[in-house]
Design a protein around this motif. Structure first.
Motif, PDB file in Angstrom:
ATOM      1  N   MET A 155      28.072  25.650 -21.632  1.00 46.32           N
ATOM      2  CA  MET A 155      29.220  24.793 -21.329  1.00 46.32           C
ATOM      3  C   MET A 155      29.538  24.794 -19.837  1.00 46.32           C
ATOM      4  SD  MET A 155      30.185  23.304 -24.091  1.00 46.32           S
ATOM      5  CE  MET A 155      31.678  22.599 -23.407  1.00 46.32           C
ATOM      6  N   ILE A 156      29.562  25.972 -19.237  1.00 46.79           N
ATOM      7  CA  ILE A 156      29.899  26.076 -17.810  1.00 46.79           C
ATOM      8  C   ILE A 156      28.891  25.316 -16.955  1.00 46.79           C
ATOM      9  CG2 ILE A 156      29.996  27.690 -15.860  1.00 46.79           C
ATOM     10  CD1 ILE A 156      31.266  29.730 -17.834  1.00 46.79           C
ATOM     11  N   ILE A 157      27.598  25.515 -17.216  1.00 47.31           N
ATOM     12  CA  ILE A 157      26.546  24.853 -16.437  1.00 47.31           C
ATOM     13  C   ILE A 157      26.625  23.342 -16.607  1.00 47.31           C
ATOM     14  CG2 ILE A 157      24.036  24.532 -16.258  1.00 47.31           C
ATOM     15  CD1 ILE A 157      23.802  27.566 -16.970  1.00 47.31           C
ATOM     16  N   ASP A 171      36.570  22.049 -12.024  1.00 45.78           N
ATOM     17  CA  ASP A 171      37.772  22.735 -12.521  1.00 45.78           C
ATOM     18  C   ASP A 171      37.600  23.177 -13.970  1.00 45.78           C
ATOM     19  OD1 ASP A 171      39.138  22.532 -10.114  1.00 45.78           O
ATOM     20  OD2 ASP A 171      39.924  20.543 -10.590  1.00 45.78           O
ATOM     21  N   SER A 172      36.976  22.320 -14.783  1.00 49.14           N
ATOM     22  CA  SER A 172      36.727  22.679 -16.187  1.00 49.14           C
ATOM     23  C   SER A 172      35.788  23.878 -16.263  1.00 49.14           C
ATOM     24  CB  SER A 172      36.119  21.495 -16.945  1.00 49.14           C
ATOM     25  OG  SER A 172      37.020  20.405 -16.984  1.00 49.14           O
ATOM     26  N   ARG A 227      36.933  31.694 -16.090  1.00 48.39           N
ATOM     27  CA  ARG A 227      38.045  32.644 -16.111  1.00 48.39           C
ATOM     28  C   ARG A 227      38.341  33.144 -17.528  1.00 48.39           C
ATOM     29  NH1 ARG A 227      37.586  34.719 -11.520  1.00 48.39           N
ATOM     30  NH2 ARG A 227      37.920  33.314  -9.759  1.00 48.39           N
ATOM     31  N   GLN A 228      38.069  32.308 -18.518  1.00 47.82           N
ATOM     32  CA  GLN A 228      38.319  32.699 -19.916  1.00 47.82           C
ATOM     33  C   GLN A 228      37.208  33.590 -20.473  1.00 47.82           C
ATOM     34  OE1 GLN A 228      38.659  28.968 -21.993  1.00 47.82           O
ATOM     35  NE2 GLN A 228      40.625  28.440 -21.070  1.00 47.82           N
ATOM     36  N   MET A 229      36.088  33.634 -19.784  1.00 49.70           N
ATOM     37  CA  MET A 229      34.884  34.270 -20.337  1.00 49.70           C
ATOM     38  C   MET A 229      34.979  35.785 -20.419  1.00 49.70           C
ATOM     39  SD  MET A 229      31.004  33.415 -19.184  1.00 49.70           S
ATOM     40  CE  MET A 229      29.581  34.056 -20.051  1.00 49.70           C
ATOM     41  N   VAL A 240      27.970  29.448 -11.231  1.00 51.81           N
ATOM     42  CA  VAL A 240      29.269  29.083 -10.667  1.00 51.81           C
ATOM     43  C   VAL A 240      29.220  29.075  -9.140  1.00 51.81           C
ATOM     44  CG1 VAL A 240      31.689  29.793 -10.450  1.00 51.81           C
ATOM     45  CG2 VAL A 240      30.579  29.838 -12.680  1.00 51.81           C
ATOM     46  N   ILE A 241      28.624  30.102  -8.537  1.00 50.86           N
ATOM     47  CA  ILE A 241      28.547  30.169  -7.075  1.00 50.86           C
ATOM     48  C   ILE A 241      27.727  29.008  -6.521  1.00 50.86           C
ATOM     49  CG2 ILE A 241      27.659  31.524  -5.128  1.00 50.86           C
ATOM     50  CD1 ILE A 241      28.349  34.056  -6.840  1.00 50.86           C
ATOM     51  N   THR A 242      26.573  28.736  -7.153  1.00 47.78           N
ATOM     52  CA  THR A 242      25.724  27.627  -6.708  1.00 47.78           C
ATOM     53  C   THR A 242      26.409  26.285  -6.943  1.00 47.78           C
ATOM     54  OG1 THR A 242      23.742  28.921  -7.231  1.00 47.78           O
ATOM     55  CG2 THR A 242      23.454  26.541  -6.968  1.00 47.78           C
TER      56      THR A 242
END
Length: 395
Positions: free
Chosen positions: A184-186, A195-196, A202-204, A216-218
Motif C-alpha cells: 500500500m505504501i509503495i 501524504d497517504s 506512521r500507523q505501521m 519512503v525515503i526514496t
C-alpha cells in the motif's frame, strides 16, 4: 521392500536433478520399470512435475512439464498448483486461466496456494475483470481472512491502478504483515499520494523493514520533499531497529543534493565510513552528485576518479556537475573520456552536455553534440534537448 526402495531412490534422484536431459531419463525409468506400482508411479510423476516446474527458468522445462501434466488422468491439486505456479512465473499466454478453469471442471477447489498464483497472472496482465472474478470466488470459498490471498488482491488492484479497491481489501484485513503495509505504501508513493503513504507509514509501528524505510525515503526524495526524506533517514538512524543499507544512503545523499545541504551530506558520507557500508557505483555516484550540487567540484571529481567501473549514470553525474558549475570545456573532456571507455551515453547525458556547452557559450560544440547524439548513438532529441538548442543563439 524392493519396490519401496526403488521409489525412494528415484525420488531422491528427482530431487537432486536439475538437468532436463537427466529428468527425461528418470521419467523413462518411471514409465518402463516393472517394479513400480501404479500408486508409486503416480507419486513419482507428481514429484517429477514439481521439479520441472521449479526449474522453469529453462526454456524446455515448462513445455515438458505441460506434456507430463496433460497425461496425468486425474491431476491432484498438488499437480495443478505446480503447473499453475510455473505458468504464472513464465507468463505463458492465458495458460494460467485455462488451467484454473480445468481445475474447477475437475471438481477440485483452489487453495491458498492456487489463488495467489492466478491472481499474480492477473496482475502481470493488468486483467481487472478476471481479477475481480477471482476476488469474488475467493470470498465465496472463505479466503477473505487469508493473508496470502488478500496480499495478492492488494497487489492486483495496485498494479491495475485501482487504489480504492486495494484500500478496501487492506482495511478489511483482520491480520496484516509487512508485505500488506509495504504494498500500500509503495503504491501511494508511486501514485504521488505522499501524504497517504506517510499516514500509513506512521500507523505501521513495529512491522517496518528495510523495504519500508527505503521506499519512503526514496519516494519523498523523488516527490520533491527532500527535507522530509532526511528527517525520516535521521529517525531511522536514531531508532536503530533497522540498519540503513546502500540504497538508503544513496537516497539520503540525493535528498542532500536537492537541498544543497552540504553539512548533512558530509554527515551521511561520514556514516558510510563509520559503518563500513559498501560504496558501490550507485553510492559513489550519489556522492558525486551531492558534492557537485553543493559546489564542491574538486571533491566530486576526486570521488568520480575513484570509481572503478563507471557506468552511464556515473559519467552522466560528473558531466552534470561540471555543467551546473559552468565548466563546459571540462564537461566535454569527460564526455570524450566516456566515449573512449566504451560506455554509451543516454538522453540524460546529452541534456547535461548540451547544457554545459550552451551556458558556457560553446555554441558550435553544442551543435556538434546535438548532431552526434542521433547520428552516432541513435538518441532521438526530446523537448529538453531542443530547449537547450533554442537557448544557444541567446548566448
Amino acid at each position: 521392500m524392493v519396490e519401496r526402495h526403488l521409489k525412494n531412490t528415484i525420488a531422491r534422484l528427482i530431487h537432486i536433478s536439475h538437468s532436463i536431459q537427466h529428468l527425461h531419463q528418470i521419467h523413462s525409468q518411471i514409465l518402463t520399470s516393472p517394479n513400480l506400482s501404479s500408486h508409486h508411479r503416480s507419486f513419482l510423476v507428481s514429484r517429477l512435475l514439481l521439479q520441472l516446474c521449479a526449474a522453469a527458468s529453462s526454456p524446455l522445462s515448462l513445455p515438458y512439464a505441460a506434456r507430463i501434466f496433460a497425461h496425468i488422468p486425474n491431476p491432484s491439486l498438488f499437480a495443478y498448483n505446480a503447473i499453475i505456479r510455473a505458468s504464472a512465473t513464465e507468463s505463458s499466454g492465458r495458460q494460467c486461466f485455462i488451467l484454473y478453469k480445468s481445475l474447477l471442471r475437475g471438481g477440485l477447489l483452489p487453495d491458498s496456494i492456487t489463488l495467489p498464483f492466478v491472481l499474480k497472472e492477473c496482475s502481470n496482465r493488468a486483467n481487472m475483470s478476471s481479477g475481480r472474478a477471482l476476488h469474488a470466488h475467493s470470498f465465496n470459498l472463505g479466503y477473505e481472512s487469508n493473508l496470502y490471498v488478500q496480499n495478492s488482491l492488494i497487489t492486483l488492484y495496485t498494479d491495475c491502478g485501482a487504489m480504492d479497491n486495494a484500500r478496501k481489501v487492506f482495511d478489511a484485513m483482520p491480520q496484516r504483515d509487512a508485505v500488506s503495509w509495504n504494498s500500500m505504501i509503495i503504491s501511494f508513493l508511486r501514485g504521488g499520494e505522499l501524504d497517504s503513504a506517510l499516514k500509513l507509514f506512521r500507523q505501521m509501528e513495529s512491522k517496518k523493514n528495510i523495504i519500508t524505510w527505503n521506499s519512503v525515503i526514496t519516494g519523498l526524495t523523488q516527490g520533491s520533499r527532500p527535507r522530509q526524506a532526511l528527517d525520516i533517514f535521521r529517525e531511522m538512524h536514531d531508532k536503530n531497529t533497522v540498519l540503513p543499507d546502500k540504497i538508503t544512503v544513496a537516497s539520503a545523499l540525493s535528498a542532500c543534493a536537492s537541498l544543497g545541504a552540504i553539512d548533512q551530506g558530509k554527515w551521511v558520507h561520514a556514516y558510510l565510513h563509520r559503518t563500513g557500508l559498501e560504496c558501490d557505483v550507485a553510492v559513489m555516484t550519489a556522492l558525486v552528485d551531492m558534492y557537485g550540487k553543493c559546489g564542491y567540484v574538486d571533491k566530486a571529481t576526486k570521488i568520480f576518479r575513484a570509481i572503478c567501473n563507471k557506468d552511464v549514470f556515473a559519467w552522466t553525474a560528473m558531466i552534470s556537475v561540471l555543467a551546473l558549475n559552468g565548466l563546459g570545456h571540462e564537461a566535454l573532456g569527460v564526455f570524450a573520456e566516456m566515449e573512449g571507455s566504451g560506455v554509451r551515453p543516454n538522453d540524460v547525458t546529452f541534456v547535461a552536455l548540451l547544457s554545459a556547452c550552451v551556458h558556457c557559450g560553446l555554441v558550435d560544440w553544442a551543435r556538434w553534440c546535438f548532431d552526434r547524439m542521433e547520428r552516432a548513438y541513435g538518441v532521438r532529441p526530446g523537448n529538453e534537448h531542443y530547449a537547450c538548442m533554442l537557448a544557444a543563439p541567446c548566448q
